[in-house]
Write a protein that holds these residues in place. Structure first.
Motif, PDB file in Angstrom:
ATOM      1  N   PHE A  72       0.843  -1.196   0.000  1.00  0.00           N
ATOM      2  CA  PHE A  72       0.000   0.000   0.000  1.00  0.00           C
ATOM      3  C   PHE A  72       0.869   1.234   0.000  1.00  0.00           C
ATOM      4  CE2 PHE A  72      -2.154   3.369   2.445  1.00  0.00           C
ATOM      5  CZ  PHE A  72      -3.220   3.589   1.594  1.00  0.00           C
ATOM      6  N   VAL A  73       0.596   2.132  -0.948  1.00  0.00           N
ATOM      7  CA  VAL A  73       1.292   3.413  -1.007  1.00  0.00           C
ATOM      8  C   VAL A  73       0.256   4.489  -0.733  1.00  0.00           C
ATOM      9  CG1 VAL A  73       2.642   4.991  -2.430  1.00  0.00           C
ATOM     10  CG2 VAL A  73       2.912   2.519  -2.708  1.00  0.00           C
ATOM     11  N   PRO A  74       0.400   5.247   0.353  1.00  0.00           N
ATOM     12  CA  PRO A  74      -0.624   6.253   0.672  1.00  0.00           C
ATOM     13  C   PRO A  74      -0.654   7.367  -0.367  1.00  0.00           C
ATOM     14  CG  PRO A  74       1.232   6.478   2.142  1.00  0.00           C
ATOM     15  CD  PRO A  74       1.482   5.241   1.324  1.00  0.00           C
ATOM     16  N   TYR A  75      -1.865   7.848  -0.639  1.00  0.00           N
ATOM     17  CA  TYR A  75      -2.067   8.945  -1.570  1.00  0.00           C
ATOM     18  C   TYR A  75      -1.799  10.256  -0.838  1.00  0.00           C
ATOM     19  CZ  TYR A  75      -4.528  12.292  -4.519  1.00  0.00           C
ATOM     20  OH  TYR A  75      -4.863  13.380  -5.292  1.00  0.00           O
ATOM     21  N   VAL A  76      -0.979  11.078  -1.414  1.00  0.00           N
ATOM     22  CA  VAL A  76      -0.663  12.373  -0.827  1.00  0.00           C
ATOM     23  C   VAL A  76      -1.355  13.448  -1.651  1.00  0.00           C
ATOM     24  CG1 VAL A  76       1.177  13.974  -0.203  1.00  0.00           C
ATOM     25  CG2 VAL A  76       1.563  11.517  -0.040  1.00  0.00           C
ATOM     26  N   ARG A  77      -2.201  14.228  -1.022  1.00  0.00           N
ATOM     27  CA  ARG A  77      -2.890  15.314  -1.722  1.00  0.00           C
ATOM     28  C   ARG A  77      -1.914  16.439  -2.005  1.00  0.00           C
ATOM     29  NH1 ARG A  77      -8.468  16.226   1.557  1.00  0.00           N
ATOM     30  NH2 ARG A  77      -8.686  14.085   2.207  1.00  0.00           N
TER      31      ARG A  77
END
Length: 102
Positions: free
Chosen positions: A20-25
């Motif tokens: 899992f790669v977190p989404y960065v806004r």
């Protein structure tokens, strides 16, 4: 700790999930930016809204002046303008939905 036991949960850090790669806004979108983006995506809806407001305003002015026949015509025109705006909104939603599928 033994090798088979995972470390205890640390609430100060996000959990590590394999793959899992977190989404960065990039940044939060403000009201003005969102309005401009939505207007560029579907420019017919704001035109319909302005047309509806214009016809409504003119109809109310005619009503206040006592020109009831013109006021009735403008109120019927307002219904048509609202219908145009609603159709434009639905077409924009459908176009956005089909664009996301591709």
């Amino acid at each position: 700790m033994s090798q088979g036991v995972p470390p205890p949960f640390d609430p100060s850090r996000p959990p590590i999930i394999e793959g899992f790669v977190p989404y960065v806004r990039a940044r939060e979108e403000g009201v003005k930016e969102k309005f401009l983006r939505k207007t560029q995506e579907n420019p017919i809806v704001p035109i319909g809204c302005l047309g509806t407001a214009g016809v409504l305003t003119y109809g109310l002015i005619c009503f206040k002046r006592g020109n009831t026949q013109q006021s009735q015509i403008m109120m019927r025109a307002r219904i048509l303008a609202q219908g145009f705006t609603l159709v434009a909104l639905l077409v924009g939603v459908a176009a956005t939905a089909f664009k996301k599928r591709k």
